[in-house]
Scaffold this active site. Structure first.
Site, short mmCIF file in Angstrom:
data_model
loop_
_atom_site.label_atom_id
_atom_site.label_comp_id
_atom_site.label_asym_id
_atom_site.label_seq_id
_atom_site.Cartn_x
_atom_site.Cartn_y
_atom_site.Cartn_z
N GLU A 149 -7.36 1.23 -4.05
CA GLU A 149 -6.00 0.58 -3.65
C GLU A 149 -5.64 -0.28 -4.85
O GLU A 149 -4.47 -0.40 -5.07
CB GLU A 149 -6.34 -0.09 -2.30
N GLU A 161 2.48 4.33 -2.34
CA GLU A 161 2.13 5.37 -1.64
C GLU A 161 2.21 6.69 -2.61
O GLU A 161 1.39 7.63 -2.83
CB GLU A 161 2.99 5.90 -0.43
#
Length: 292
Positions: free
Chosen positions: A225, A151
């Site tokens: 991602e 993150e």
């Protein structure tokens, strides 16, 4: 990142429709000529303004929106925090410093049995990293470290701003095509009701095209991602990042297919679900990391 992205897309659609309704009522940005035809250059400029304003408004609201909609409790170092909460804040700040982020992100927890975490915010210096209570219960320390590093990598990579620019381009085409389609529909009805039909058709087509446009945004999200996985591996170590993905994979395997789709918001999307998934298949993510 899945839930945060879906909230951002939903907010963007709501903002876009609201702006479109307001501008349709007000005599602003007229793109219909006196002869009743479309001035395409004016419409494109009008669409770009709405598209990028809508996207950046959604970005500016993103941190506030997820706090409100998901009940995120921000952990402040000045508050009375548990050992686990202090450790969570310390980890995020340590990883953020390693990633070269100048101002430390806010850190929060929200109550949910799902295993999830996300990063959001309008800029690197105004960001938020939040994790679910379920993630803290289900994962061990190394897996949590990998998730947090992933993150933080999203923040360091500037993924929110990049995604917003893409959303602005998509929004521009959504507004442009929706108004062309609405104009076309209004040509097939009586002149006295054409303005009403055009107004309603603009809203309907804008929602429809926004949903279709989200496929492009989600495809780009899946691409990013892999970069966040690599960034997480650089920050926390490849073994911890792989371990985090394997832990998530084990979690999804413990629940049935329907519950897994809801609990992880398609973060292990595959097959028919992949088109509307914000995350690529976990097996592919693990394979690429192990080959790194």
């Amino acid at each position: 990142m899945g839930k945060r992205l879906f909230l951002l897309i939903a907010t963007n659609i709501l903002v876009m429709v609201t702006i479109g309704i307001v501008l349709s009522i007000l005599p602003i940005g007229s793109y219909i000529t006196a002869s009743g035809n479309i001035d395409f250059l004016s419409l494109l400029a009008f669409s770009a303004v709405i598209g990028f304003v809508g996207a950046f408004m959604s970005l500016a609201m993103s941190r506030w929106m997820v706090k409100m909609m998901m009940g995120v409790r921000v952990l402040k170092e000045t508050d009375s925090l548990s050992h686990m909460e202090r450790d969570l804040v310390a980890r995020v700040h340590r990883l953020s410093r390693a990633a070269g982020i100048a101002k430390m992100p806010e850190v929060g927890i929200y109550k949910s049995r799902e295993v999830n975490a996300f990063a959001t915010g309008p800029s690197k210096n105004r960001s938020l990293v939040a994790v679910s209570s379920g993630l803290l219960q289900e994962m061990d320390n190394d897996a949590i470290e990998g998730v947090l590093a992933h993150e933080v990598a999203h923040i360091a990579n500037g993924d929110m701003v990049t995604m917003t620019l893409l959303q602005g381009v998509v929004n521009t085409f959504v507004v442009f095509l929706a108004r062309i389609a609405a104009w076309g529909v209004s040509r097939f009805v009586r002149e006295d009701i054409a303005p009403i039909v055009h107004f309603i058709a603009v809203i309907v087509f804008q929602i429809l095209f926004s949903i279709l446009g989200s496929i492009v945004v989600l495809a780009y999200s899946r691409y990013r991602e892999f970069h966040a996985d690599n960034g997480g591996a650089d920050l926390a170590g490849k073994d911890k990042m792989v371990h985090a993905l394997r832990s998530l994979q084990q979690y999804t395997n413990r629940v049935n297919t329907e519950q897994a789709s809801i609990a992880t918001l398609k973060i292990n999307g595959k097959g028919k679900n992949m088109l509307f998934s914000s995350h690529p298949d976990l097996n592919e993510r693990i394979r690429r990391l192990e080959a790194k």
